[in-house]
Design a protein around this motif. Structure first.
Motif, PDB file in Angstrom:
ATOM      1  N   LEU A   1      50.255  39.350  49.946  1.00 52.64           N
ATOM      2  CA  LEU A   1      49.405  39.938  48.912  1.00 52.64           C
ATOM      3  C   LEU A   1      48.791  38.796  48.118  1.00 52.64           C
ATOM      4  N   VAL A   2      47.515  38.525  48.374  1.00 53.29           N
ATOM      5  CA  VAL A   2      46.848  37.380  47.769  1.00 53.29           C
ATOM      6  C   VAL A   2      45.735  37.849  46.838  1.00 53.29           C
ATOM      7  N   ALA A   3      45.795  37.407  45.600  1.00 48.48           N
ATOM      8  CA  ALA A   3      44.732  37.713  44.638  1.00 48.48           C
ATOM      9  C   ALA A   3      43.932  36.448  44.355  1.00 48.48           C
ATOM     10  N   ASN A   4      42.696  36.623  43.958  1.00 50.09           N
ATOM     11  CA  ASN A   4      41.834  35.497  43.584  1.00 50.09           C
ATOM     12  C   ASN A   4      41.591  35.541  42.083  1.00 50.09           C
ATOM     13  N   TYR A   5      41.572  34.380  41.457  1.00 48.19           N
ATOM     14  CA  TYR A   5      41.143  34.334  40.060  1.00 48.19           C
ATOM     15  C   TYR A   5      40.046  33.285  39.927  1.00 48.19           C
ATOM     16  N   PRO A   6      38.806  33.723  39.692  1.00 46.39           N
ATOM     17  CA  PRO A   6      37.703  32.778  39.538  1.00 46.39           C
ATOM     18  C   PRO A   6      37.693  32.184  38.138  1.00 46.39           C
ATOM     19  N   LEU A   7      37.686  30.851  38.044  1.00 43.70           N
ATOM     20  CA  LEU A   7      37.587  30.183  36.739  1.00 43.70           C
ATOM     21  C   LEU A   7      36.121  30.186  36.319  1.00 43.70           C
ATOM     22  N   THR A   8      35.871  30.649  35.095  1.00 42.06           N
ATOM     23  CA  THR A   8      34.492  30.659  34.595  1.00 42.06           C
ATOM     24  C   THR A   8      34.441  29.896  33.271  1.00 42.06           C
ATOM     25  N   ASP A   9      33.241  29.727  32.745  1.00 38.30           N
ATOM     26  CA  ASP A   9      33.092  29.027  31.460  1.00 38.30           C
ATOM     27  C   ASP A   9      33.931  29.695  30.380  1.00 38.30           C
ATOM     28  N   ASP A  10      34.115  31.018  30.504  1.00 37.00           N
ATOM     29  CA  ASP A  10      34.894  31.740  29.492  1.00 37.00           C
ATOM     30  C   ASP A  10      36.328  31.232  29.419  1.00 37.00           C
ATOM     31  N   ASP A  11      36.792  30.631  30.489  1.00 37.33           N
ATOM     32  CA  ASP A  11      38.178  30.157  30.497  1.00 37.33           C
ATOM     33  C   ASP A  11      38.326  28.789  29.823  1.00 37.33           C
ATOM     34  N   PHE A  12      37.201  28.184  29.421  1.00 36.64           N
ATOM     35  CA  PHE A  12      37.228  26.853  28.805  1.00 36.64           C
ATOM     36  C   PHE A  12      36.407  26.845  27.535  1.00 36.64           C
ATOM     37  N   PRO A  13      36.721  25.991  26.538  1.00 38.41           N
ATOM     38  CA  PRO A  13      38.002  25.328  26.435  1.00 38.41           C
ATOM     39  C   PRO A  13      39.086  26.344  26.058  1.00 38.41           C
ATOM     40  N   ALA A  14      40.257  26.160  26.563  1.00 35.18           N
ATOM     41  CA  ALA A  14      41.344  27.072  26.209  1.00 35.18           C
ATOM     42  C   ALA A  14      42.628  26.277  26.028  1.00 35.18           C
ATOM     43  N   GLU A  15      43.486  26.782  25.166  1.00 35.48           N
ATOM     44  CA  GLU A  15      44.782  26.127  24.963  1.00 35.48           C
ATOM     45  C   GLU A  15      45.641  26.274  26.206  1.00 35.48           C
ATOM     46  N   GLY A  16      45.744  27.498  26.665  1.00 33.87           N
ATOM     47  CA  GLY A  16      46.673  27.777  27.763  1.00 33.87           C
ATOM     48  C   GLY A  16      45.965  28.185  29.037  1.00 33.87           C
ATOM     49  N   LEU A  17      46.737  28.751  29.944  1.00 38.42           N
ATOM     50  CA  LEU A  17      46.154  29.304  31.160  1.00 38.42           C
ATOM     51  C   LEU A  17      45.367  30.564  30.777  1.00 38.42           C
ATOM     52  N   PRO A  18      44.347  30.927  31.554  1.00 36.51           N
ATOM     53  CA  PRO A  18      43.661  32.191  31.297  1.00 36.51           C
ATOM     54  C   PRO A  18      44.684  33.322  31.166  1.00 36.51           C
ATOM     55  N   ARG A  19      44.434  34.217  30.226  1.00 37.93           N
ATOM     56  CA  ARG A  19      45.441  35.226  29.885  1.00 37.93           C
ATOM     57  C   ARG A  19      45.877  36.030  31.112  1.00 37.93           C
ATOM     58  N   ALA A  20      44.919  36.353  31.982  1.00 43.75           N
ATOM     59  CA  ALA A  20      45.231  37.231  33.116  1.00 43.75           C
ATOM     60  C   ALA A  20      46.288  36.635  34.043  1.00 43.75           C
ATOM     61  N   ILE A  21      46.271  35.308  34.201  1.00 42.72           N
ATOM     62  CA  ILE A  21      47.194  34.702  35.163  1.00 42.72           C
ATOM     63  C   ILE A  21      48.363  33.968  34.493  1.00 42.72           C
TER      64      ILE A  21
END
Lengths: 281, 281
Positions: free
Chosen positions: B181-201
């Motif tokens: 079971l493989v999911a993809n998470y695309p990194l977008t500009d919304d994920d930066f700058p961020a303190e931590g990992l994107p909330r979803a992952i």
């Protein structure tokens, strides 16, 4: 799927697939060979990228641990470098070399020495092939269950079947392995009764391939998705399958029953029937 | 992809992969063997389901036609039945048996005779495995480019990367071949700058694997989709890749550069790194 093996009864044997590249060739032929001994239980462990002495010793250590566990290891290898093969031969496992003998035979047949590098077959190889597969997978996703009729004319193959007959994994396999542009067309009640083929696929009849299954299997698969629904009822499944087969016969669309076939078998039958299979390159 | 071969220069040789089942094992190992002779040009032709005398004679006729064309056929076979193998041996091609020798060796190692039926490895086999792969492919489609964060917690693996780095074909391959079971998470500009990992992952960091590529390659791939866009600009690609690698380093997410790797190599590296690979069963 974890690689750490629990302690096992001594009747279990450990099968290792050791490769200097991805391990796919070793896994594929090795597993095909083991399938001929259904009476024996095997644990499977693939060790890819064993292309130097350090990696070889690490693999041997793992093989010898399996031996110490009493799992009498069988080691299928496609490693090319003699130095690495010699180290593997020093393990406590029974080594079955899937490559060296055939490579020597080929050198004789082709009157030239084999290339010295580790296996490149599953390497990047032709960048164009990579992009073709990428495009094909995206095309298959885009056209899964025919969300869009757009670009159906680009399809090299159109799988036609009632919902849940197995179109999706088959089209994805054909896209990934062969770079084929495969579209799906789900037959629904809206397509019946009809004089002709559904309008969306009518222009492309010669690219259509049908999939059927048994009413019981279809009802079972649909029930997992929508328990006790009309959609999943045996009566509805029987009706949809009868209509689909009738359509396939009337318009001479080749079709196959997926109920007893693996994705690989379905794909092989389709490629053979539609004459879409040259080879891997 | 058509199977009819055009008339070819005599330097071209015909490679046949003849199997009593899908032909996948013969194709895979045979092609891996041929990849060691880059100087020779081969046409590839797979003939599956050669499991009786009639099919064997049809295969021989095709092989002999290639011989008559001056394409000196090489015939890789995984056919099990002796009667069928004898007919193939009567062709004008050079037959390389990929199965019989190893099968005999295994019979000795395992102290028992091989099952008489044609190869079953790529057969329906375990119905559960079929359903697992079907579920995995549907899961991969549903979670392609993370259209939905729902059920991310069910993912065994989450591929994290900027758009167009190759997440999709890799996750599809892992789903199809290994039922993961493989999911993809695309990194977008919304994920930066961020303190931590994107909330979803963030809750699933230990299941994340990163993919990068080179700015030039990413710009080239994106240009095919959106020519001369900001999205495809070298500057934007460079920025996104630098941010992604920084994220992977900061949160100890293993990652690999896909620019020189095939789908199979990517998958092998990921399975090895994440210790998700037992084997095919």
């Amino acid at each position: 799927m974890r690689t750490e093996q629990p302690t096992l009864a001594p009747t279990m044997r450990a099968a290792f697939f050791v490769s200097d590249s991805t391990g796919i060739s070793a896994e594929t032929l090795g597993s095909a060979l083991l399938a001929n001994f259904p009476g024996v239980g095997f644990t499977h462990r693939t060790i890819p990228f064993v292309d130097d002495v350090t990696a070889a010793h690490a693999a041997v250590a793992e093989i010898d641990r399996a031996y110490a566990d009493g799992r009498h290891p069988l080691v299928f290898t496609t490693v090319k470098r003699a130095a690495v093969r010699e180290i593997l031969a020093g393990s406590r496992g029974a080594v079955i070399d899937l490559l060296a003998g055939h490579l020597a035979e080929l050198e004789g047949r082709l009157q030239q020495p084999a290339n010295e590098d580790p296996g490149q077959y599953h390497g990047m190889g032709d960048v164009e092939r990579y992009h073709a597969r990428m495009r094909a997978v995206e095309y298959a996703i885009e056209h899964d269950d025919g969300q869009t009729a757009r670009a159906l004319d680009a399809a090299q193959l159109i799988l036609v079947a009632p919902s849940r007959c197995g179109k999706t994994p088959t089209s994805m396999y054909l896209a990934l392995q062969y770079g084929l542009l495969v579209a799906n067309y789900p037959l629904t009640d809206d397509d019946f009764p009809a004089e002709g083929l559904p309008r969306a696929i009518a222009p492309f009849a010669e690219r259509c391939f049908g999939i059927t299954t048994t009413p019981a299997r279809l009802s079972q698969v649909r029930t997992q998705r929508r328990p006790s629904s009309h959609y999943a009822s045996l009566a509805q499944c029987t009706l949809e399958l009868r209509r689909a087969e009738d359509l396939f016969w009337r318009f001479r669309i080749p079709f196959v029953n997926s109920s007893t076939k693996s994705v690989e078998e379905m794909s092989a039958v389709i490629l053979q029937t539609m004459r879409l299979r040259g080879g891997q390159e």
